[in-house]
Enzyme design. Structure first.
Site, PDB file in Angstrom:
ATOM      1  N   ARG A 100       0.946  -1.272  -0.122  1.00 40.95           N
ATOM      2  CA  ARG A 100       0.019  -0.115   0.055  1.00 40.95           C
ATOM      3  C   ARG A 100       0.923   1.520   0.084  1.00 40.95           C
ATOM      4  O   ARG A 100       0.619   2.132  -0.562  1.00 40.95           O
ATOM      5  CB  ARG A 100      -0.902   0.097   1.158  1.00 40.95           C
ATOM      6  CG  ARG A 100      -1.776   1.279   1.407  1.00 40.95           C
ATOM      7  CD  ARG A 100      -2.778   1.260   2.325  1.00 40.95           C
ATOM      8  NE  ARG A 100      -2.274   1.328   3.852  1.00 40.95           N
ATOM      9  CZ  ARG A 100      -2.866   1.460   4.689  1.00 40.95           C
ATOM     10  NH1 ARG A 100      -4.096   1.559   4.916  1.00 40.95           N
ATOM     11  NH2 ARG A 100      -2.280   1.901   5.990  1.00 40.95           N
ATOM     12  N   TYR A 118      -6.229  10.005  -0.261  1.00 39.11           N
ATOM     13  CA  TYR A 118      -6.324   8.163  -0.625  1.00 39.11           C
ATOM     14  C   TYR A 118      -7.576   8.000   0.324  1.00 39.11           C
ATOM     15  O   TYR A 118      -7.689   8.304   1.573  1.00 39.11           O
ATOM     16  CB  TYR A 118      -5.044   7.664  -0.172  1.00 39.11           C
ATOM     17  CG  TYR A 118      -4.734   6.757   0.973  1.00 39.11           C
ATOM     18  CD1 TYR A 118      -5.472   5.386   0.895  1.00 39.11           C
ATOM     19  CD2 TYR A 118      -4.107   7.443   2.020  1.00 39.11           C
ATOM     20  CE1 TYR A 118      -5.351   4.770   2.110  1.00 39.11           C
ATOM     21  CE2 TYR A 118      -3.999   6.246   3.297  1.00 39.11           C
ATOM     22  CZ  TYR A 118      -4.631   5.240   3.310  1.00 39.11           C
ATOM     23  OH  TYR A 118      -4.315   4.493   4.501  1.00 39.11           O
ATOM     24  N   PHE A 210       3.589   2.456   6.116  1.00 38.51           N
ATOM     25  CA  PHE A 210       3.511   3.740   5.351  1.00 38.51           C
ATOM     26  C   PHE A 210       2.899   5.121   6.205  1.00 38.51           C
ATOM     27  O   PHE A 210       3.372   6.027   6.366  1.00 38.51           O
ATOM     28  CB  PHE A 210       3.075   3.702   4.053  1.00 38.51           C
ATOM     29  CG  PHE A 210       3.125   4.872   3.071  1.00 38.51           C
ATOM     30  CD1 PHE A 210       4.274   5.190   2.281  1.00 38.51           C
ATOM     31  CD2 PHE A 210       2.161   5.732   3.103  1.00 38.51           C
ATOM     32  CE1 PHE A 210       4.535   6.329   1.281  1.00 38.51           C
ATOM     33  CE2 PHE A 210       2.306   7.203   2.301  1.00 38.51           C
ATOM     34  CZ  PHE A 210       3.309   7.161   1.471  1.00 38.51           C
ATOM     35  N   ASP A 211       1.753   4.842   6.529  1.00 38.61           N
ATOM     36  CA  ASP A 211       0.857   5.844   7.292  1.00 38.61           C
ATOM     37  C   ASP A 211       1.479   6.424   8.296  1.00 38.61           C
ATOM     38  O   ASP A 211       1.606   7.641   8.687  1.00 38.61           O
ATOM     39  CB  ASP A 211      -0.651   5.365   7.229  1.00 38.61           C
ATOM     40  CG  ASP A 211      -1.349   4.942   6.290  1.00 38.61           C
ATOM     41  OD1 ASP A 211      -0.723   4.031   5.373  1.00 38.61           O
ATOM     42  OD2 ASP A 211      -2.356   5.354   5.877  1.00 38.61           O
ATOM     43  N   THR A 212       1.899   5.162   9.262  1.00 40.35           N
ATOM     44  CA  THR A 212       2.613   5.884  10.520  1.00 40.35           C
ATOM     45  C   THR A 212       3.692   6.687  10.289  1.00 40.35           C
ATOM     46  O   THR A 212       4.067   7.631  10.865  1.00 40.35           O
ATOM     47  CB  THR A 212       2.718   4.917  11.317  1.00 40.35           C
ATOM     48  OG1 THR A 212       1.617   4.118  11.502  1.00 40.35           O
ATOM     49  CG2 THR A 212       3.301   5.231  12.663  1.00 40.35           C
TER      50      THR A 212
END
Length: 437
Positions: A100, A118, A210-212
């Site tokens: 992702r 997103y 990735f988000d964190t």
């Protein structure tokens, strides 16, 4: 316009586009909504239909939907291409590698929009939150916006397992990094493109962390993160493997902390937000001052007293199961994390230090404190093997008080030592000149 973008030969982040070619972006920002998908041939058509209808009916910005086929092995690519050919403002990006994070890095890098968004293909997050997500980015107030299932006002429908895992993970982020955002993993985020592109070059994770990592780097570099409480309904058809993802997330937290401490997490070419300045011409501005020694001692003492009581209570409970050194270690680990964060936020106000470095140095102080208190218990055990539990608690209390005094000294002169960087001095001088003018 509909279309298909091929990324089979290149999955790197392209160089930022020339903003002069785009026109007046501040008054008429464009939005690119990215949908990463992996083996979602069943869910994708419904997602695009609902999202397209929502954006077509009153969404105030020019928009595009980008479907990122994340190396699907079913018919997702075929379905996505059909949707792009038959639906306005839908395009497809095909990748030959899963992840992702990789999907978002590539799609956001290719995008020529001013604001990149997103969301998950299951549309678990209510679309009514999309405009509140984008609005603070369109006027430049914020740099990144995230949907939060844990913010006040959010409403969620999900099972107890995911609820507990989510809350524990976000609590771990706050304790280990001092993060101020409440929900790192909600699949509903947006960012200003000019800000996100330099960050993409520094994000190492290509998967779920990735988000964190994005949010931790954003806060570390002084970006403003806006949170939107969302309505969120769990879709049980998930591609997330909880056990392996949890291990990868913990490794990621350690890696980011290491990068913060070494300076590798600093992004120099980010657009910088100017220092706050008064708007009213006759405003009398309060000077930013560091807290004095009396406040530091008082605040540290109150926090230390609460920590000592908590340590004793935890130790007394853990001692019924474990040896004294294990019980002491676990109790101190829990209370020290809370203690360091409380002192960072309350005791040493005005002494801004990199969060990762603070927590690493705090661990060193903790190790010394633990060695001292455990040494006291070891000495008691050596001198009087058959001592009572009450005497053991008294010795631990005395050692904790002495150790607490030592912790204050180390925190004040080392962990939170006062040193003004040239940038900070220049910023204060600039603010003083504005006030004087």
């Amino acid at each position: 316009m509909p279309g298909v973008i091929s990324a089979r030969q290149s999955e790197h982040v392209p160089e930022p586009r020339d903003e002069a070619e785009v026109g007046d972006r501040q008054r008429h920002p464009t939005v690119d909504v990215v949908i990463p998908v992996y083996n979602e041939e069943r869910s994708l058509p419904g997602c695009i239909r609902v999202l397209h209808d929502y954006l077509s009916n009153g969404f105030p910005f020019e928009w595009t939907i980008t479907v990122v086929d994340n190396a699907s092995t079913d018919g997702t690519e075929r379905v996505a291409n059909q949707l792009a050919e038959t639906t306005d403002n839908v395009r497809v990006l095909r990748l030959e590698r899963k992840g992702r994070g990789l999907a978002l890095r590539t799609a956001w890098g290719f995008s020529d929009a001013d604001i990149v968004v997103y969301m998950d293909v299951d549309l678990s997050t209510g679309l009514d939150a999309l405009l509140p997500l984008v609005a603070p980015l369109s006027n430049g107030h914020s740099d990144i916006a995230i949907g939060s299932r844990l913010a006040p006002g959010a409403r969620t429908v999900r099972g107890p397992k995911r609820e507990v895992i989510s809350r524990c993970y976000n609590a771990l982020i706050r304790l280990s990094h001092g993060a101020r955002f409440s929900d790192a993993q909600c699949g509903f985020k947006a960012a200003r493109a000019e800000v996100i592109r330099p960050l993409l070059q520094r994000i190492e994770d290509d998967s779920w962390f990735f988000d964190t990592e994005l949010l931790l780097l954003a806060e570390h570099n002084g970006l403003r993160v806006h949170e939107v409480p969302v309505d969120w309904v769990e879709d049980t058809d998930t591609r997330v493997h909880v056990a392996s993802t949890a291990i990868d997330d913990i490794r990621g937290l350690v890696r980011v902390a290491r990068n913060k401490a070494s300076g590798a997490a600093k992004v120099e070419d980010l657009p910088r937000r100017p220092e706050p300045a008064p708007i009213h011409p006759d405003a009398v501005v309060a000077q930013r001052r560091e807290t004095g020694l009396l406040w530091q001692v008082l605040c540290f003492g109150l926090i230390g007293a609460a920590s000592t009581v908590a340590t004793l209570l935890l130790y007394a409970g853990f001692r019924t199961w474990w040896p004294y050194w294990v019980a002491n270690f676990v109790a101190l680990t829990i209370t020290t994390l809370l203690n360091t964060e409380a002192n960072r936020r309350l005791t040493f106000i005005g002494r801004k230090r990199p969060g990762g470095r603070v927590h690493l140095q705090g661990l060193v102080v903790f190790a010394l404190y633990y060695a001292f208190t455990s040494g006291a218990l070891f000495l008691l055990d050596a001198l009087k093997p058959r001592h009572t539990a009450a005497l053991e608690l008294v010795v631990l209390l005395a050692a904790s008080l002495v150790g607490t005094a030592g912790r204050f000294v180390l925190l004040r002169i080392w962990v939170f030592r006062h040193d003004k960087s040239p940038a900070a001095v220049a910023g204060e001088k600039n603010l003083e000149e504005k006030v004087a003018a």
